[in-house]
Scaffold this active site. Sequence first.
Site, PDB file in Angstrom:
ATOM      1  N   ARG A  44      65.602  37.509  49.431  1.00  0.00           N
ATOM      2  CA  ARG A  44      65.432  35.676  49.705  1.00  0.00           C
ATOM      3  C   ARG A  44      66.560  34.738  48.547  1.00  0.00           C
ATOM      4  NH1 ARG A  44      61.741  35.256  53.312  1.00  0.00           N
ATOM      5  NH2 ARG A  44      59.821  36.172  52.944  1.00  0.00           N
TER       6      ARG A  44
ATOM      7  N   ASP B 288      74.832  41.769  53.085  1.00  0.00           N
ATOM      8  CA  ASP B 288      74.317  41.133  53.618  1.00  0.00           C
ATOM      9  C   ASP B 288      73.710  42.257  54.361  1.00  0.00           C
ATOM     10  OD1 ASP B 288      73.139  38.920  55.395  1.00  0.00           O
ATOM     11  OD2 ASP B 288      74.480  39.168  57.164  1.00  0.00           O
TER      12      ASP B 288
END
Lengths: 306, 1124
Positions: B802, B424
């Site tokens: 995204r 992440d």
Amino acid sequence: MVIPVLAFVGLIFIPIGLACIVSSNKVVEVVYRYDTKCVPGNMLHNKVAYIQNASIDKTCTRTLKIPRDMKRPIYIYYQLDKFYQNHRRYSTSRSDAQLREPKAAGDVAEFCKPEAFAANGRPIVPCGLIAWSLFNDTYSFARRNRLPRDGDHGPPPLTVSKRGISWPSERGHLFGKNVFPRNFQNGSLVGGGQLDPRKPLSEQEDLMVWMRTAALPRFRKLYGRMEADLVAGELITVTVRNSYNSYSYAGGEKAVVLSTAGWLGGRNGFLGRAYVVVGMACFLLALLLTLLCLVFPMKEEHLLLR
Amino acid sequence: MAEDHGSSRNMSMSMSQKELGDEDARAVRVGDAARTNERLEFAGNAVRTAKYSPFTFLPRNLFEQFHRLAYVYFLAIAVLNQLPQLAVFGRGASVMPLAFVLTVTAVKDAYEDWRRHRADRAENNRLAAVLSTVPGAGAAEYVPTKWKDVRVGDIVRVAANESPPADMVLLATSDTTGVAYVQTLNLDGESNLKTRYAKQETLTTRVEHLAGAAVIRCERPNRNIYGFQANLELQEESRRIPLGPSNIVLRGCDLKNTAWAVGVVVYAGRETKAMLNNAGTPTKRSRLETHMNRETLFLSGILIVLCSLVAALSGVWLRTHATQLELAQFFHKKDYLNSDKENSNYNYYGIAAQIVFNFLMAVIVFQIMIPISLYISMELVRLGQAYFMIRDARLYDASSDSRFQCRALNINEDLGQVKCIFSDKTGTLTQNKMEFRCASIDGVDYSDITRQRPVEGDLAWVPKVPVNVDREVMALVRNVGATEQGRYTREFFIALATCNTIVPLILDGPDPKKKVIDYQGESPDEQALVSAAAAYGFVLVERTSGHIVIDVLGEKQRFDVLGLHEFDSDRKRMSVIIGCPDKTVKLFVKGADSSMFGIIDKTLNPDVVQATEKHLHSYSSVGLRTLVIGVRELTQTEFLEWQMAYERASTALLGRGNLLRSVAANIERNMRLLGASGIEDKLQDGVPEAIEKLRQAEIKVWVLTGDKQETAISIGYSCKLLTQDMTQIVINSNSRESCRRSLDDAISMVHKLRSLSTDSQSRVPLALIIDGNSLVYIFDDTEREEKLFEVAIACDVVLCCRVAPLQKAGIVDLIKKRTSDMTLAIGDGANDVSMIQMADVGIGISGQEGRQAVMASDFAMGQFRFLVPLLLVHGHWNYQRMGYMILYNFYRNATFVFVLFWYVLYTGFTLTTAITEWSSVLYSVIYTAVPTIVVAILDKDLSRRTLLKYPQLYGAGQREENYNLRLFIYIMMDSVWQSLAVFFIPYLAYRKSAIDSASLGDLWTLSVVILVNIHLAMDVIRWTWITHAAIWGSIVATWICVIVIDSIPILPGFWAIYKVMGTGLFWALLLAVIVVGMIPHFAAKAIREHFIPNDIQIAREMEKLKHSHELTHPEVQMSTFAQS
């Protein structure tokens, strides 16, 4: 690091091996196999019938030549072959409790069967296949021709002492002082020797030796000890009472062995040779590695990571 | 009881409500626990985390343990052994190993459960103040009640710093506006304060009067700690009051900054959200263990071959000796006592049956071919390894005071084989400590950092986190003169101060005239924005459920919060409807640019829109996170329309979320663009270096982020993930067709580049950048998925922007499904949970975004850069040690079994063992178990320094160099050789001697144990005194055990060891066996290390040399050298 270790092993092993060989060679061993020689020629085709026939006298006397001087004590062994004392059916067929305690006479272990009870239904003491199959050939020895020597007052007789052939631990703990043989060898099939019912088990040393089961199917067991020196070339007679049925199973080899003892026990050529061979192999390997290192030296690119 | 007073009064009401309520709801009568629990459908408040009770412990624990297939195998063997025909071992010896393993595990489980019982008891006996009506008097008072006696419907009063005994809906608090602050540290680990509200309607009524007069209908218990749907019906009011997550305080929270709060219990005991969330994470299985099962199958094969061989040979033996068995003293086939029966054999059932018996007996004798102790050893080893990982100071994060955590204890060794990391971005690569950097307001860019200065002057309020301000904006805001630009700028900051869910906490600063404000909230972005607004003079000073107070340039103004549409990841924006002091109603929206430009009316100020878009692009290209802010004034009719829809939606019990979302979508349109903000998310310490190291270790790093492409790329550059020499392949499609096309282009490009540069030196590094939209189309279709995989695998770096949380898991799955590469996912937020659970190894960062990622993870740590020591050092060690331990255990047990096997060949194939049964049983439990465990915990093949210096050494784990079929075969060959040496050297030496089986058995026992321990000692690299003690101690312990066994008169072989140790032959044989057994392994090891060394051996050689060089010539660089 490797090469020195290998060389060191070689350096240690070869002398040990040589020492073993020397020691083993010092041991004098006389083996006399009598299982066929003590059967009359006309019975050779059916040795089992011969041995089972109680009416035939099975004493047999033979002469042995002593190859080298034998110093006391001389150990007498009997040797059997292909007798599976380590067979599961056999080796578990005993009751240690019964051997130790008079109270446990009825404690015939599960595995004592089929030699647990006598025909009258009483428990057998000692029960089980091992005790039942007690070896019962006997040997006696005498000097045949005595080589005269100066200042000799006659030869000591060749008596075989059967005391102390078992382990003290067996006499002291495993075989009870108050346990006497009962109903022993009463069955229809006789497995081996009888026991003197008046002697407690703690004094039946032959039984103790027999019941300390051998590890391998060809084995020796101590028969007795002879406190006498024998000289090279001397002839002795051995009188064998051949009563043990070793003919019912394959091989049936029986032998009587006279042997002195070295620091490695009996005569044993294998260990010394093995040490020497291993030692030499280590040397060779060390040499080979040294050569390889010289021919293909460690290069710098060997030390680069991928 | 007291509650009965209200029961008749409630009857009519409850009847009418039955029709209203739907099946899924539970009705809680406030203050009337007796009625509420009438149907006994709700759980009581006693909790029980303990698994067992004294009565159920044995059956349940055994049941759980026997889920292991291996245990069933050993149980089956122990049962077989109880059959009289097959009794190989005595009763005790046959059951002991299994009993030992089961007992150890059971004791461990029992201890853990006892601790849980104790904790439960303490928890259940805590006291809570429960409202109870005094009989007769009609008055009510709070009575201390044990937690376990609290029931659904009870009204409970909680004081500051106390924890509610169950999940309860707030009715009133010490605060006049009904606010209560809670800390959910124990629940989700978040330390910031959250606000909870009591509804105005309940706040105004006295609690005693509410009792029996109100009914709460709420959804069924569920584990979502962030969601709650219910409504409240008051007797005197006809309308239903909606209740949401902000009206409930959960068990496990602590009440803070609030003197007291009163609530009604709605979920109790095991139905509370905290308890429902108590379930453990799904268990994963390590790769090594899976491989191990393959080798276990091979071993079973070998076992079956050995047993069949013995069985067949025993058949042959019985056949050839058939005629002799009757008379042979050692067989005695006939049972003469039963001679009346024909063919009455004793314990002999014919050759066929004997073959079967012998086969089964062989299985019993050779059972330890499958190492039973390995399973328990592995568990102990993992515990030990975890201990060292947890204790490692280099994995300790001082800034957040968080240690490394091992949450899953069965995949330690997987850390050494990772090939692909999915990371992440926000909070993982970056700190997630947001700093407001610049803004574009009404089309004007204020991003010149050189003009920014710290706030100074006469402000009465100081935000806790200092913010630099732009002088020009400051001046513009202060200039009350109504320039158009000034007005919009003020409105921009009002929007920042209102459009959020931040709670201000006023602290006493060092300067008594200045109050320090700490902004508590769940979103770091919002904290940054509110702090920025405060710095510019728009200070959010108070928040209640209905309004907020903002100190606008020194003047306190009250803004009514009429409605709030919370942020959700579909809309990617949030909005508030504010009743302003000037009586206008305004809608403020803030959100991601992609979602905002769709709802902005571009005709209102086209220049501003254009300029803002340009600014946004430049912000995101320097790695700033951007948010766009819009506003719209609502007309009266619009507002009323919205209000009705909002109320309807927010009182709905079912589908409330969807309804609210559509209400929000309806109102959030035709917005006027106010401006945009740029927030900097700083990189965590050491991230670029860590990524560089991981790349050198040939671990691919994929970054999956919810941020926009430009931001992601710029972060990619700043953390050295992307470099200038990389060729970027960008897939950024809006339709299926274009997506397919760009994939095809990408594939041909990859092929072209790869064919151009075949050698690895001049290879052009490739980076794939793909966005969430394209992924939607790609995951639709397996063919496209296949293509994406082909491209992604060819690229050195993959950047996905995204992406939605579930897509993250999809990407991990893309790799996991198609390759055998070990995957690792690392993240810190709730959106990473799916990815963390999907990957082979999931790592949670205990950071800013709460603890959901940590809860779902296998390992948790404070910083991204800890991955480097974790994988390169601990992972490498764990893998190497565990791989070696498994192989060693196979080898160790196989050697013993082979020795038994050779002996069986000389016993008429009757499975007799010379080695005593107790030694057989203790062999893998006591004689040889401890050293392998100790070595697997403590051994280190290379130093930490070397492993960190040469990251490519990590490749050993990726290439499975420490555990593979080749090594297995090699070690099995070694095992056969050693067993030959152990068996045949004594055999040949004792061939015609008076040796008894017990003495020979003792020699074999000792030589096997010494041999396998020396084998282990030879492979140990780093010796510690514990290793020495374990290895040599094991040999001594074995010796002692053998002596003890031979000193017990009732066991066979009494006194044998003393006798045999007294002979020279014994010692000579022992030495010969050990040397002959060890030479091949010793020489092969040396030759391999010298002529075909692997990386690890080379590095070790370097270590040694460096060490000796440092000792002799500390300053000389190392150069060429020769080896011994």
